[in-house]
Design a protein around this motif. Structure first.
Motif, PDB file in Angstrom:
ATOM      1  N   LEU A   6      -8.356 -10.872 -30.540  1.00 42.02           N
ATOM      2  CA  LEU A   6      -9.749 -11.157 -30.897  1.00 42.02           C
ATOM      3  C   LEU A   6     -10.200 -12.406 -30.158  1.00 42.02           C
ATOM      4  O   LEU A   6      -9.484 -13.419 -30.140  1.00 42.02           O
ATOM      5  N   THR A   7     -11.387 -12.332 -29.568  1.00 41.26           N
ATOM      6  CA  THR A   7     -11.925 -13.452 -28.804  1.00 41.26           C
ATOM      7  C   THR A   7     -13.323 -13.790 -29.297  1.00 41.26           C
ATOM      8  O   THR A   7     -14.150 -12.889 -29.491  1.00 41.26           O
ATOM      9  N   VAL A   8     -13.573 -15.062 -29.493  1.00 44.32           N
ATOM     10  CA  VAL A   8     -14.895 -15.542 -29.905  1.00 44.32           C
ATOM     11  C   VAL A   8     -15.348 -16.596 -28.906  1.00 44.32           C
ATOM     12  O   VAL A   8     -14.647 -17.599 -28.678  1.00 44.32           O
ATOM     13  N   GLU A   9     -16.496 -16.362 -28.313  1.00 45.31           N
ATOM     14  CA  GLU A   9     -17.072 -17.299 -27.343  1.00 45.31           C
ATOM     15  C   GLU A   9     -17.193 -18.687 -27.966  1.00 45.31           C
ATOM     16  O   GLU A   9     -17.624 -18.839 -29.111  1.00 45.31           O
ATOM     17  N   GLY A  10     -16.796 -19.704 -27.231  1.00 45.83           N
ATOM     18  CA  GLY A  10     -16.913 -21.069 -27.707  1.00 45.83           C
ATOM     19  C   GLY A  10     -15.776 -21.520 -28.605  1.00 45.83           C
ATOM     20  O   GLY A  10     -15.667 -22.712 -28.918  1.00 45.83           O
ATOM     21  N   ILE A  11     -14.931 -20.575 -29.054  1.00 44.31           N
ATOM     22  CA  ILE A  11     -13.810 -20.933 -29.932  1.00 44.31           C
ATOM     23  C   ILE A  11     -12.481 -20.643 -29.242  1.00 44.31           C
ATOM     24  O   ILE A  11     -11.676 -21.537 -29.025  1.00 44.31           O
ATOM     25  N   GLY A  12     -12.221 -19.389 -28.879  1.00 43.41           N
ATOM     26  CA  GLY A  12     -10.964 -19.067 -28.227  1.00 43.41           C
ATOM     27  C   GLY A  12     -10.500 -17.664 -28.539  1.00 43.41           C
ATOM     28  O   GLY A  12     -11.312 -16.779 -28.848  1.00 43.41           O
ATOM     29  N   THR A  13      -9.181 -17.458 -28.509  1.00 44.18           N
ATOM     30  CA  THR A  13      -8.581 -16.141 -28.680  1.00 44.18           C
ATOM     31  C   THR A  13      -7.364 -16.230 -29.587  1.00 44.18           C
ATOM     32  O   THR A  13      -6.588 -17.194 -29.506  1.00 44.18           O
ATOM     33  N   VAL A  14      -7.213 -15.231 -30.447  1.00 45.55           N
ATOM     34  CA  VAL A  14      -5.990 -15.057 -31.225  1.00 45.55           C
ATOM     35  C   VAL A  14      -5.427 -13.682 -30.886  1.00 45.55           C
ATOM     36  O   VAL A  14      -6.185 -12.741 -30.615  1.00 45.55           O
ATOM     37  N   SER A  15      -4.106 -13.555 -30.896  1.00 48.25           N
ATOM     38  CA  SER A  15      -3.478 -12.286 -30.544  1.00 48.25           C
ATOM     39  C   SER A  15      -2.215 -12.122 -31.370  1.00 48.25           C
ATOM     40  O   SER A  15      -1.273 -12.917 -31.228  1.00 48.25           O
ATOM     41  N   ASN A  16      -2.188 -11.128 -32.244  1.00 47.12           N
ATOM     42  CA  ASN A  16      -1.073 -10.915 -33.164  1.00 47.12           C
ATOM     43  C   ASN A  16      -0.459  -9.537 -32.961  1.00 47.12           C
ATOM     44  O   ASN A  16      -1.173  -8.566 -32.714  1.00 47.12           O
TER      45      ASN A  16
END
Length: 311
Positions: free
Chosen positions: A279-289
């Motif tokens: 999951l990627t959110v502009e201005g915040i970053g990415t998480v990947s599980n």
């Protein structure tokens, strides 16, 4: 500013993320203390992010998860209950439920399949983290109480949820196993340039399963901005530093269940061990599980039909 909590060389630390490194705060500094005081301590020598394990930025005292995307409600309602459309009551106020604050996991941690689940799903959300306590806040005052934002993945056992919600009490074990929070906490001022004329944060959101995009939306499609969510949460109740307010799942493929409801079948299929959700959110970053096998459920018998004796 991006603030992270992480494990490094056997220690739990926190610090400021700077590019591909983290600048550690003094040992023993808890990021929740930084959130509570608003005071950022000095930092030490940079540590490469590649050498640390990112943890949830904060251990929240409470977690409220809202449901603010109309498109999501429409699709998931059809998937979970078979009903069409959006309930009239959804438009009245930003509804939320309390979820498990002890189930937070980091940006790259494995996610075990919940015991007994055969329809595991992800949910792409953004969460606000509260920095100052308050009660009965107006939306205007509430903005100053939001410390920052992070990505929020509300992992959901859809088959368990669908059965449980027939009781009318809301989700139970269907939402109890894991919530990704991360990769770090972005302070509110960093996202102000994304605020649109209506007061919403216009951030691009994308969801991928095994490298294939399945969802794309804008955070500004929320029915209420975060200030109004916080104002509603604070009605007759205290909100405290570190409390987390989830936006609710975005539309247009922010979760699989929405797509199942729209398509009338489980396409794409439920998540299984080995699947990777990014999951990627502009201005915040990415998480990947990565999904991994979970525990076998210990049996609990059904309710006994009692005689309803009285003393």
């Amino acid at each position: 500013m991006r603030l992270a909590t992480y494990h490094h060389q056997g220690l739990r630390r926190s610090g400021v993320v700077d590019g591909e490194a983290v600048l550690p705060f003094p040992e023993g500094t808890d990021l929740l203390d930084v959130v509570r005081t608003g005071s950022v301590p000095g930092t030490g020598a940079a540590v490469p992010l590649a050498e640390v394990r990112l943890l949830p930025p904060v251990e929240p005292p409470s977690v409220r998860d809202f449901v603010t995307f109309e498109e999501h409600v429409e699709g998931v309602r059809r998937s979970v209950s078979g009903a069409a459309g959006v309930p009239d009551a959804w438009y009245d106020a930003p509804t939320f439920y309390f979820t498990n604050p002890h189930a937070m996991i980091g940006a790259h941690d494995d996610v075990p399949v919940p015991p007994g689940c055969r329809a595991l799903d992800f949910e792409l959300e953004v969460a606000a983290v509260i920095g100052r306590e308050g009660r009965d806040l107006s939306p205007e005052r509430a903005r100053d109480h939001i410390f920052g934002y992070t990505i929020f993945n509300d992992w959901s056992a859809r088959d368990l949820q669908s059965r449980e919600m027939q009781v009318g009490l809301g989700p139970c074990k269907g939402k109890d196993s894991a919530t990704t929070l991360g990769p770090w906490l972005v302070t509110a001022d960093e996202l102000e340039p994304y605020r649109d004329a209506d007061g919403f944060l216009r951030l691009a959101l994308t969801a991928e399963v095994n490298g294939v995009e399945v969802g794309r939306d804008l955070l500004s499609n929320m029915g209420w901005p975060f200030e109004e969510l916080l104002a509603y949460a604070s009605r007759g109740a205290w909100v405290r530093p570190g409390d987390v307010l989830g936006s609710g799942t975005c539309g247009n493929g922010g979760c699989l269940a929405e797509l199942w409801g729209l398509r009338g079948e489980q396409d794409p299929p439920p998540l299984k061990p080995g699947d990777v959700v990014t999951l990627t959110v502009e201005g915040i970053g990415t998480v990947s599980n990565t999904v991994v096998p979970g525990a076998v459920p210990e049996p609990v018998p059904p309710a006994r039909r009692r005689p309803r004796d009285r003393p």
